[in-house]
Design a protein around this motif. Structure first.
Motif, PDB file in Angstrom:
ATOM      1  N   THR A  27       0.832  -1.198   0.000  1.00 31.37           N
ATOM      2  CA  THR A  27       0.000   0.000   0.000  1.00 31.37           C
ATOM      3  C   THR A  27       0.869   1.250   0.000  1.00 31.37           C
ATOM      4  N   GLN A  49      -7.793   3.726   2.727  1.00 27.92           N
ATOM      5  CA  GLN A  49      -8.352   2.378   2.637  1.00 27.92           C
ATOM      6  C   GLN A  49      -7.632   1.437   3.598  1.00 27.92           C
ATOM      7  N   THR A  50      -6.318   1.501   3.606  1.00 28.19           N
ATOM      8  CA  THR A  50      -5.533   0.657   4.514  1.00 28.19           C
ATOM      9  C   THR A  50      -5.806   1.015   5.972  1.00 28.19           C
ATOM     10  N   ARG A  52      -8.508   2.445   7.297  1.00 26.09           N
ATOM     11  CA  ARG A  52      -9.858   2.006   7.683  1.00 26.09           C
ATOM     12  C   ARG A  52      -9.914   0.496   7.907  1.00 26.09           C
ATOM     13  N   LYS A  53      -9.274  -0.242   6.999  1.00 27.54           N
ATOM     14  CA  LYS A  53      -9.300  -1.705   7.103  1.00 27.54           C
ATOM     15  C   LYS A  53      -8.667  -2.161   8.418  1.00 27.54           C
TER      16      LYS A  53
END
Length: 92
Positions: A27, A49-50, A52-53
């Protein structure tokens, strides 16, 4: 006899942790490429995105991911988000 199952369990945990770190590094690389190309929107999206995941799993991303998100948000003049991410990066 009990040491073999413990050994295998330790190996499974190690491989799982390595995969997670590897995904974060992937990422970071993808986000850094977008950032270098001036695509701050993409760099921020990949970083978020990373983040949040991982946060949905009760974990934190590496400091580099938060830094990339913070600097990308700054370049997009999203100053409150930028500050939030940079402070989280500093905590790491």
């Amino acid at each position: 006899m009990r040491t073999i199952p413990v050994f295998y369990m330790a190996m499974i945990l190690f491989v799982t942790a390595a995969c997670t770190v590897g995904k974060q590094l992937e990422t970071i690389t993808t986000g850094e490429e977008a950032f270098r190309e001036g695509n701050y929107t993409e760099a921020l999206a990949v970083s978020e995105q990373t983040i949040r995941k991982l946060e949905s799993r009760g974990r934190k991303a590496q400091g580099d991911v938060y830094s990339l998100a913070g600097i990308s948000a700054y370049e997009l003049e999203k100053y409150p988000e930028s500050l939030e991410y940079l402070l989280k990066a500093q905590e790491q």
